[in-house]
Design a protein around this motif. Structure first.
Motif, PDB file in Angstrom:
ATOM      1  N   GLU A 290     -21.226  14.219  52.823  1.00 29.37           N
ATOM      2  CA  GLU A 290     -20.779  12.830  52.685  1.00 29.37           C
ATOM      3  C   GLU A 290     -20.585  12.487  51.213  1.00 29.37           C
ATOM      4  O   GLU A 290     -19.674  11.759  50.842  1.00 29.37           O
ATOM      5  N   ARG A 291     -21.461  13.045  50.370  1.00 28.62           N
ATOM      6  CA  ARG A 291     -21.347  12.739  48.943  1.00 28.62           C
ATOM      7  C   ARG A 291     -20.050  13.327  48.386  1.00 28.62           C
ATOM      8  O   ARG A 291     -19.350  12.681  47.606  1.00 28.62           O
ATOM      9  N   LEU A 292     -19.732  14.563  48.786  1.00 28.49           N
ATOM     10  CA  LEU A 292     -18.474  15.167  48.321  1.00 28.49           C
ATOM     11  C   LEU A 292     -17.284  14.323  48.798  1.00 28.49           C
ATOM     12  O   LEU A 292     -16.348  14.066  48.036  1.00 28.49           O
ATOM     13  N   LYS A 293     -17.341  13.873  50.041  1.00 32.76           N
ATOM     14  CA  LYS A 293     -16.238  13.040  50.546  1.00 32.76           C
ATOM     15  C   LYS A 293     -16.150  11.755  49.732  1.00 32.76           C
ATOM     16  O   LYS A 293     -15.067  11.287  49.411  1.00 32.76           O
ATOM     17  N   GLY A 294     -17.316  11.205  49.389  1.00 27.85           N
ATOM     18  CA  GLY A 294     -17.376   9.943  48.656  1.00 27.85           C
ATOM     19  C   GLY A 294     -16.779  10.061  47.258  1.00 27.85           C
ATOM     20  O   GLY A 294     -16.233   9.093  46.722  1.00 27.85           O
ATOM     21  N   LEU A 295     -16.837  11.276  46.676  1.00 26.51           N
ATOM     22  CA  LEU A 295     -16.306  11.477  45.320  1.00 26.51           C
ATOM     23  C   LEU A 295     -14.821  11.140  45.268  1.00 26.51           C
ATOM     24  O   LEU A 295     -14.273  10.812  44.223  1.00 26.51           O
ATOM     25  N   ALA A 296     -14.161  11.250  46.435  1.00 26.32           N
ATOM     26  CA  ALA A 296     -12.710  11.069  46.463  1.00 26.32           C
ATOM     27  C   ALA A 296     -12.310   9.615  46.650  1.00 26.32           C
ATOM     28  O   ALA A 296     -11.137   9.290  46.653  1.00 26.32           O
ATOM     29  N   LEU A 460      -6.220  11.451  36.384  1.00 20.69           N
ATOM     30  CA  LEU A 460      -5.591  12.487  37.210  1.00 20.69           C
ATOM     31  C   LEU A 460      -6.635  13.256  38.003  1.00 20.69           C
ATOM     32  O   LEU A 460      -6.400  13.703  39.123  1.00 20.69           O
ATOM     33  N   LEU A 461      -7.808  13.408  37.400  1.00 20.25           N
ATOM     34  CA  LEU A 461      -8.897  14.097  38.087  1.00 20.25           C
ATOM     35  C   LEU A 461      -9.277  13.323  39.349  1.00 20.25           C
ATOM     36  O   LEU A 461      -9.457  13.910  40.425  1.00 20.25           O
ATOM     37  N   ALA A 462      -9.366  12.010  39.215  1.00 13.06           N
ATOM     38  CA  ALA A 462      -9.713  11.164  40.364  1.00 13.06           C
ATOM     39  C   ALA A 462      -8.635  11.285  41.443  1.00 13.06           C
ATOM     40  O   ALA A 462      -8.935  11.388  42.637  1.00 13.06           O
ATOM     41  N   CYS A 463      -7.355  11.331  41.018  1.00 16.69           N
ATOM     42  CA  CYS A 463      -6.267  11.493  41.988  1.00 16.69           C
ATOM     43  C   CYS A 463      -6.381  12.849  42.690  1.00 16.69           C
ATOM     44  O   CYS A 463      -6.122  12.974  43.891  1.00 16.69           O
ATOM     45  N   SER A 464      -6.788  13.867  41.932  1.00 19.89           N
ATOM     46  CA  SER A 464      -6.904  15.208  42.517  1.00 19.89           C
ATOM     47  C   SER A 464      -7.997  15.239  43.581  1.00 19.89           C
ATOM     48  O   SER A 464      -7.850  15.885  44.622  1.00 19.89           O
ATOM     49  N   LEU A 465      -9.110  14.559  43.312  1.00 16.80           N
ATOM     50  CA  LEU A 465     -10.197  14.513  44.303  1.00 16.80           C
ATOM     51  C   LEU A 465      -9.669  13.850  45.586  1.00 16.80           C
ATOM     52  O   LEU A 465      -9.914  14.327  46.695  1.00 16.80           O
TER      53      LEU A 465
END
Ligand code: NAI
Length: 650
Positions: A290-296, A460-465
């Protein structure tokens, strides 16, 4: 109309009652103890003036019910508390099942765990034919069991073989499959769903009943079916690692699917499951996911068009993944002949993904466009490079792509060993480049490392996530360091395993030890699968000061490269290994010692990655190693495992 906190009861002029589930301040509904109590209250309120029929539906855009509230489950402190929660849910759903009026669950979107158990307690179920509709009892994946009647009702509804398959694997089914299995009475398009519910709930149609031969498997033949399912289960998972599926099987076979009837001392009891370390670890893995999903979730980035350069093993499969996820994709390589095999592979993949649904397959193939001239580069929102691992070639390509790409397009490389900083040096604006490190096989591996180069623009990093989530993968932000996280921890592990082989141990014995530990495949077989040349190259860069094992160097020099050449440490035929890994090889103590020796370097490398800031913290490192390297989930990840005293560095 009655309004409770999460439930809204609407009594209509035609005598029907509609119960809308809408938990406040949440995107999806989860079954908390509070919601259970509210449901009980509604059923009580309906008793004196029964409706002609009751339809239960979600008022959320996202799904019916996502399951029990995992935070409540994770917070259960004693066996008695777990038993109490099971008893409460059991009683409420039993009351629903015994209602003197017909009941119907109208299921749109996900209907998981306790949500499905609620639906199973209704007389009828209608599923809405949409891609997001998914029904599952995924409790087993969290190390727990469906405790609110699902273990009794599902086998009675769809037969024990299918029910055990769903309950023991946690796998979900889509709307059409749910109808096919008899789990749903009807599968309808969204525009008619409410009418369909209105008609079916008062139809007087008898509730679905299993044909007599399937009823035998829930009755006189139950013991036989349970024995067979037990054998299949034992071939797949070990009881000491994953006790929950064994508990489900035993509860169904011996206690009528009722966890309240299981004595606390039984290994199948809620008390035993809660006390088992795997349960807490699997819940941890759920929260990590869930945390990995939340990063995006930080940005709203909705690309529609992806251009992939390089139609080889990785690029071809990345393009297929994007097209399968609904994006328009152009796929570029040096010639149409090089692109054709990737398209053929994608067609086979779509067959599997869309289960032979011709229309979906055709649409996905239409979205995947061969583009030898690279015309798509000028139109795409995201450009992914997956050409040969050669710095000069990648630099030349990116210099050209930068000129042709739209100014806001995301430029990404799938490099596994080159530095992002080096590749970006060829760009006029190095801030535009990110790494999107997919794993092989792309369709199966859940993780994608999102690499931050020295100059990468954080936006761009945030867009990539967000883009990685759009592909339904788990994004992990990592720094631009050799091997990023996953390869940096895998390399020392593989090298240690090959050193053991060099010292004279049979590859089968080494693999058996790690499979017994809980890894999905042994490390020697994994090296063969990756390719021994690739493993050697990675070992040289990532293996520390020591020379890679001589045995490995000799095999590569002789052209024995593993799976792709037909011979490595094992022999391969038609993409399959010849011979079997035998998890029982050697004594248990010897296997455990060997596993400890080989896993230790992986743990040390994970600690080093955290210390060097390759990932932000230890939890994310554990998540990356589980989802990117397949590290045994029941351990909760390498660092968690060590912290619990699993392995001590010698
Ligand atoms: P591959 O050799 O299967 O495919 C490379 C493709 O790129 C070939 O079809 C080739 O014709 C094409 N190509 C080369 N130069 C080109 C150019 N200038 N323009 C257009 N097409 C060009 O390679 P593979 O294994 O797919 O690897 C690609 C990238 O992915 C590499 O950077 C590799 O490090 C990385 N990677 C590979 C993984 C693997 O397991 N194979 C895993 C993760 C990353």
């Amino acid at each position: 109309m009655t309004v409770a906190n999460s439930l809204r009861l609407e009594r209509q002029a035609d005598g029907l009652a509609w119960l809308w589930i809408d938990q406040p301040d949440r995107i999806t509904n989860t079954l908390s103890p509070g919601l259970l109590a509210e449901l009980e209250g509604v059923l009580q309120a309906l008793a004196p003036m029964p409706p002609r029929g009751l339809v239960i539906a979600s008022a959320k855009a996202a799904g019916f019910i996502a399951g029990a509230d995992i935070r409540v489950l994770a917070g259960l402190e004693s066996g008695a508390a777990a038993r109490d929660l099971a008893a409460r849910g059991w009683a409420v759903f039993q009351r629903l099942a015994a209602a003197p009026y017909p009941t119907l669950a109208l299921i749109r979107g996900h209907c998981l765990g306790g949500g499905l158990e609620l639906a199973l307690a209704c007389r009828y179920r209608i599923v809405v034919d949409e891609p997001g509709t998914r029904l599952a009892l995924p409790e087993v994946l969290l190390g727990i069991i469906p405790g609110w009647g699902g273990m009794a009702r599902l086998p009675a509804l769809i037969g024990s073989a299918q029910a055990l398959n769903l309950m023991l694997t946690g796998k979900g089914v889509d709307a059409r499959r749910a109808k096919g299995l008899g789990l749903a009475d009807a599968c309808v398009p969204p525009r008619v769903m409410e009418n369909a519910a209105r008609i079916l709930v008062v139809s007087g149609q008898p509730a679905r009943r299993l044909p007599w031969f399937q009823r035998l498997a829930n009755g006189p033949l139950k013991a036989l079916v349970a024995r067979q399912a037990g054998r299949q289960l034992a071939a797949r998972v070990r009881r000491e690692h994953y006790p929950a599926p064994y508990a489900i099987l035993a509860t169904w076979a011996r206690f009528g699917g009722d966890p309240r009837a299981v004595p606390p001392a039984s290994p199948a009891s809620l008390e035993s499951l809660l006390a088992h370390p795997a349960t807490a670890s699997l819940m941890r893995v759920f929260f990590l996911q869930e945390r990995l999903k939340g990063l995006a979730k930080a940005v709203d980035f909705a690309p529609a068009y992806v251009h992939v350069v390089g139609a080889g093993v990785m690029g071809g499969d990345i393009a297929a993944l994007c097209a399968g996820a609904g994006l328009r994709v152009t796929l570029q390589d040096q010639s149409i002949e090089r692109i054709a095999p990737a398209i053929a592979r994608a067609a086979r993949g779509f067959q599997r993904k869309f289960r032979g649904d011709g229309r979906q397959i055709r649409l996905a193939l239409d979205r995947l466009i061969p583009d030898p001239a690279g015309l798509g580069a000028g139109r795409a929102d995201v450009i992914i490079e997956a050409i040969v691992e050669d710095l000069a070639a990648k630099q030349a390509l990116f210099a050209e792509l930068e000129r042709r790409a739209r100014p806001q397009a995301l430029l990404a490389t799938n490099t596994s060993s080159l530095g992002l900083g080096q590749i970006a040096a060829a760009l006029a604006d190095p801030a535009r480049l990110v790494g999107l490190h997919f794993f092989n096989p792309v369709a199966l591996m859940p993780l994608v490392e999102v690499v931050r180069g020295p100059a990468t623009d954080p936006a761009l990093l945030a867009c990539s996530l967000a883009f990685v989530r759009r592909l339904d993968k788990l994004p992990l932000a990592v720094a631009d360091s050799p091997g990023f996280l996953v390869n940096a921890v895998l390399a020392p592990y593989l090298l240690e395993a090959l050193r053991c082989v060099e010292e004279g141990l049979a590859p089968e014995a080494v693999d058996a030890a790690l499979v017994a530990f809980g890894m999905p495949v042994g490390p020697v077989e994994l090296a063969d699968t990756i390719g021994l040349d690739v493993a050697l190259a990675a070992g040289r860069v990532l293996g520390g000061a020591a020379e890679p094992p001589r045995l490995l160097q000799e095999r590569v020099a002789a052209g024995l490269l593993g799976k792709k050449s037909g011979q490595g440490f094992y022999r391969w035929e038609g993409g399959r290994r010849v011979g079997q890994v035998h998890p029982e090889m050697g004594s248990a103590a010897a296997r455990a010692d060997l596993a400890r020796r080989i896993i230790n370097p992986l743990i040390t490398a994970t600690e080093r990655c955290v210390a060097q800031g390759v990932v932000a913290d230890g939890d994310l490192a554990d998540a990356g190693v589980i989802f990117g390297a397949g590290f045994a989930p029941f351990t909760g990840g390498p660092l968690h495992f060590k912290a619990r005293g699993g392995v001590s560095t010698p």
